[in-house]
Design a protein around this motif. Structure first.
Motif, PDB file in Angstrom:
ATOM      1  N   TYR A  53      13.553 -16.386 -18.439  1.00  0.00           N
ATOM      2  CA  TYR A  53      14.942 -16.756 -17.064  1.00  0.00           C
ATOM      3  C   TYR A  53      15.797 -17.291 -18.399  1.00  0.00           C
ATOM      4  O   TYR A  53      15.164 -18.094 -19.354  1.00  0.00           O
ATOM      5  CB  TYR A  53      14.647 -17.244 -16.264  1.00  0.00           C
ATOM      6  CG  TYR A  53      12.799 -17.278 -16.002  1.00  0.00           C
ATOM      7  CD1 TYR A  53      13.606 -16.444 -14.117  1.00  0.00           C
ATOM      8  CD2 TYR A  53      11.839 -17.220 -15.191  1.00  0.00           C
ATOM      9  CE1 TYR A  53      12.916 -16.107 -13.424  1.00  0.00           C
ATOM     10  CE2 TYR A  53      10.816 -16.826 -14.538  1.00  0.00           C
ATOM     11  CZ  TYR A  53      11.994 -16.366 -13.843  1.00  0.00           C
ATOM     12  OH  TYR A  53      10.244 -16.163 -12.752  1.00  0.00           O
ATOM     13  N   SER A  55      19.594 -18.641 -18.350  1.00  0.00           N
ATOM     14  CA  SER A  55      21.309 -18.954 -17.957  1.00  0.00           C
ATOM     15  C   SER A  55      22.748 -18.351 -19.145  1.00  0.00           C
ATOM     16  O   SER A  55      22.570 -19.660 -20.297  1.00  0.00           O
ATOM     17  CB  SER A  55      21.511 -20.687 -17.345  1.00  0.00           C
ATOM     18  OG  SER A  55      22.746 -21.149 -17.285  1.00  0.00           O
ATOM     19  N   SER A  63      25.773 -17.157 -15.199  1.00  0.00           N
ATOM     20  CA  SER A  63      24.547 -16.121 -14.518  1.00  0.00           C
ATOM     21  C   SER A  63      23.686 -16.637 -14.912  1.00  0.00           C
ATOM     22  O   SER A  63      23.173 -17.939 -15.263  1.00  0.00           O
ATOM     23  CB  SER A  63      24.752 -14.318 -15.284  1.00  0.00           C
ATOM     24  OG  SER A  63      24.776 -14.392 -16.560  1.00  0.00           O
ATOM     25  N   LEU A  64      23.042 -16.497 -13.628  1.00  0.00           N
ATOM     26  CA  LEU A  64      21.019 -16.358 -14.359  1.00  0.00           C
ATOM     27  C   LEU A  64      20.540 -14.868 -14.460  1.00  0.00           C
ATOM     28  O   LEU A  64      20.969 -14.304 -13.115  1.00  0.00           O
ATOM     29  CB  LEU A  64      21.256 -17.085 -12.604  1.00  0.00           C
ATOM     30  CG  LEU A  64      18.721 -17.414 -12.159  1.00  0.00           C
ATOM     31  CD1 LEU A  64      18.947 -18.257 -13.658  1.00  0.00           C
ATOM     32  CD2 LEU A  64      19.302 -18.157 -10.975  1.00  0.00           C
ATOM     33  N   GLU A  77      19.524 -10.524 -11.919  1.00  0.00           N
ATOM     34  CA  GLU A  77      20.496 -11.153 -12.822  1.00  0.00           C
ATOM     35  C   GLU A  77      21.696 -11.454 -11.112  1.00  0.00           C
ATOM     36  O   GLU A  77      22.031 -10.727 -10.250  1.00  0.00           O
ATOM     37  CB  GLU A  77      22.085 -10.598 -13.543  1.00  0.00           C
ATOM     38  CG  GLU A  77      23.273 -11.545 -13.824  1.00  0.00           C
ATOM     39  CD  GLU A  77      23.410 -10.497 -15.108  1.00  0.00           C
ATOM     40  OE1 GLU A  77      24.624 -10.768 -15.801  1.00  0.00           O
ATOM     41  OE2 GLU A  77      23.459  -8.822 -14.868  1.00  0.00           O
ATOM     42  N   ALA A  86      27.692 -22.647 -16.138  1.00  0.00           N
ATOM     43  CA  ALA A  86      26.799 -22.812 -15.767  1.00  0.00           C
ATOM     44  C   ALA A  86      26.042 -23.529 -17.550  1.00  0.00           C
ATOM     45  O   ALA A  86      26.524 -22.893 -18.437  1.00  0.00           O
ATOM     46  CB  ALA A  86      25.875 -21.843 -15.357  1.00  0.00           C
ATOM     47  N   LEU A  89      18.451 -24.636 -17.820  1.00  0.00           N
ATOM     48  CA  LEU A  89      18.446 -24.470 -16.932  1.00  0.00           C
ATOM     49  C   LEU A  89      16.319 -24.799 -17.417  1.00  0.00           C
ATOM     50  O   LEU A  89      15.717 -24.737 -18.524  1.00  0.00           O
ATOM     51  CB  LEU A  89      18.115 -22.540 -16.654  1.00  0.00           C
ATOM     52  CG  LEU A  89      16.986 -22.214 -16.225  1.00  0.00           C
ATOM     53  CD1 LEU A  89      17.466 -22.064 -14.669  1.00  0.00           C
ATOM     54  CD2 LEU A  89      17.047 -20.116 -16.473  1.00  0.00           C
ATOM     55  N   GLN A  98      19.761 -25.424 -11.814  1.00  0.00           N
ATOM     56  CA  GLN A  98      20.043 -24.754 -13.343  1.00  0.00           C
ATOM     57  C   GLN A  98      21.496 -25.511 -13.177  1.00  0.00           C
ATOM     58  O   GLN A  98      21.990 -25.782 -12.495  1.00  0.00           O
ATOM     59  CB  GLN A  98      20.688 -23.771 -12.786  1.00  0.00           C
ATOM     60  CG  GLN A  98      22.379 -22.173 -13.555  1.00  0.00           C
ATOM     61  CD  GLN A  98      22.572 -21.109 -13.540  1.00  0.00           C
ATOM     62  OE1 GLN A  98      23.266 -21.495 -12.301  1.00  0.00           O
ATOM     63  NE2 GLN A  98      22.852 -20.496 -14.330  1.00  0.00           N
ATOM     64  N   TYR A 109      17.399 -22.040  -7.075  1.00  0.00           N
ATOM     65  CA  TYR A 109      17.167 -20.954  -6.226  1.00  0.00           C
ATOM     66  C   TYR A 109      15.674 -20.813  -5.890  1.00  0.00           C
ATOM     67  O   TYR A 109      14.927 -21.661  -6.961  1.00  0.00           O
ATOM     68  CB  TYR A 109      17.684 -20.863  -8.089  1.00  0.00           C
ATOM     69  CG  TYR A 109      18.972 -20.652  -8.126  1.00  0.00           C
ATOM     70  CD1 TYR A 109      20.359 -19.709  -7.679  1.00  0.00           C
ATOM     71  CD2 TYR A 109      19.482 -20.590  -9.486  1.00  0.00           C
ATOM     72  CE1 TYR A 109      21.503 -19.494  -8.195  1.00  0.00           C
ATOM     73  CE2 TYR A 109      20.236 -21.484  -9.632  1.00  0.00           C
ATOM     74  CZ  TYR A 109      21.395 -19.852  -9.017  1.00  0.00           C
ATOM     75  OH  TYR A 109      23.131 -20.751  -9.862  1.00  0.00           O
ATOM     76  N   ARG A 111      12.709 -19.001  -6.676  1.00  0.00           N
ATOM     77  CA  ARG A 111      12.511 -18.651  -8.312  1.00  0.00           C
ATOM     78  C   ARG A 111      12.355 -16.845  -8.282  1.00  0.00           C
ATOM     79  O   ARG A 111      12.550 -15.971  -8.746  1.00  0.00           O
ATOM     80  CB  ARG A 111      11.733 -19.107  -9.601  1.00  0.00           C
ATOM     81  CG  ARG A 111      10.889 -18.361 -10.330  1.00  0.00           C
ATOM     82  CD  ARG A 111      10.888 -19.467 -11.626  1.00  0.00           C
ATOM     83  NE  ARG A 111       9.067 -20.138 -11.198  1.00  0.00           N
ATOM     84  CZ  ARG A 111       8.187 -19.486 -11.015  1.00  0.00           C
ATOM     85  NH1 ARG A 111       7.337 -18.788 -11.942  1.00  0.00           N
ATOM     86  NH2 ARG A 111       6.678 -19.996 -10.870  1.00  0.00           N
ATOM     87  N   PHE A 114      16.276 -14.866  -6.082  1.00  0.00           N
ATOM     88  CA  PHE A 114      17.283 -16.099  -6.961  1.00  0.00           C
ATOM     89  C   PHE A 114      18.056 -15.991  -5.756  1.00  0.00           C
ATOM     90  O   PHE A 114      19.662 -16.421  -5.379  1.00  0.00           O
ATOM     91  CB  PHE A 114      18.686 -15.357  -7.665  1.00  0.00           C
ATOM     92  CG  PHE A 114      17.253 -14.257  -9.083  1.00  0.00           C
ATOM     93  CD1 PHE A 114      16.208 -14.978  -9.719  1.00  0.00           C
ATOM     94  CD2 PHE A 114      17.558 -14.032 -10.412  1.00  0.00           C
ATOM     95  CE1 PHE A 114      15.752 -15.427 -10.506  1.00  0.00           C
ATOM     96  CE2 PHE A 114      17.851 -14.164 -11.187  1.00  0.00           C
ATOM     97  CZ  PHE A 114      16.377 -14.519 -12.035  1.00  0.00           C
TER      98      PHE A 114
END
Length: 264
Positions: A53, A55, A63-64, A77, A86, A89, A98, A109, A111, A114
């Motif tokens: 993952y 960030s 974004s994530l 994403e 951001a 994370l 995040q 979020y 996982r 999202f």
């Protein structure tokens, strides 16, 4: 009486933000090199249950991400609202947490989907984030690390990170590795290994030369991003705008004759 040059440098830089570590630093061996999105401004990196993952930062482009490590392809994403930059994370249970840089807001979020579950507030800036078995650990660009209640973000305690009595400021991305906190230091090619009990720097990992300067296309392309696969004892590192992500093995500073060997 001989006075080693390195000791002289330690005295000269005694008040520096990222002073040279006094003593032999650990080095590294590259186990594998993976593709990484060179446009990803990496602010947080973590590995959980076989998944990587990330960030990414920059206001309006944050974004994530869920990333396929072998190919570097982004599998999933979620854009972060454009008013936020951001940052770090971490995972907590089935959630991802995040940080944002100056907005004093953390996003929580699910996982897997999202889906945003809630937000949490904190004071000051958010830089790096990791977790031990009981709490989240946050860096804010100073020499302090804050330990937070994962449910409320209430501060439980804090430590000041020091190397030979000198505060180590600009602590950035964090990872919890074998009972220690690993921390990037902004604009440094070194990772600090920190005692979570006292804040004492237990040692340094010198990653100089990991990504050649010629491959750093921007002044902001600094080392930032540490992820640990505890199940298989694998350590991954990357940087902001880096085209590669590396699995490395840490070599003890006692083994000064060891060479960096790269397997691509």
């Amino acid at each position: 009486m001989q006075f080693p040059f390195r000791n002289l440098l330690c005295l000269i830089f005694a008040t520096s933000v990222a002073a040279l570590p006094c003593g032999a630093a650990d080095t590294y061996r590259v186990v594998h090199s993976y593709p990484h999105d060179p446009k990803a401004f990496t602010q947080g990196l973590m590995y959980a249950d076989g998944h990587l993952y990330e960030s990414t930062g920059i206001q309006g482009h944050s974004s994530l991400r869920l990333v396929d490590m072998e190919s570097g392809r982004v599998l999933q994403e979620l854009p972060v609202p454009s008013q936020y930059f951001a940052e770090g994370l971490a995972t907590w249970g089935s959630t991802l947490v995040q940080l944002t840089w100056k907005s004093q807001t953390a996003f929580v979020y699910d996982r897997f989907s999202f889906r945003q579950l809630r937000t949490l507030a904190y004071t000051g800036e958010g830089w790096g984030l990791t977790a031990d078995s009981k709490q989240l650990i946050l860096s804010d660009g100073t020499a302090d690390l804050r330990f937070l209640d994962p449910a409320t973000f209430r501060e439980l305690r804090r430590i000041t990170v020091k190397d030979h009595g000198r505060p180590v400021k600009e602590l950035n991305e964090l990872e919890f590795v074998k009972g220690e906190i690993y921390a990037n230091v902004w604009y440094s090619d070194k990772i600090a290994r920190i005692s979570p009990a006292t804040g004492k720097v237990l040692g340094w990992i010198d990653l100089s030369g990991l990504l050649p300067r010629a491959e750093r296309t921007d002044d902001a392309a600094v080392l930032n991003g540490i992820a640990y696969d505890a199940a298989h004892d694998r350590l991954f590192v990357t940087g902001k705008l880096w085209p590669r992500l590396f699995e490395i093995k840490v070599i003890s500073g006692a083994g000064k004759n060891s060479k960096h060997s790269k397997k691509d």
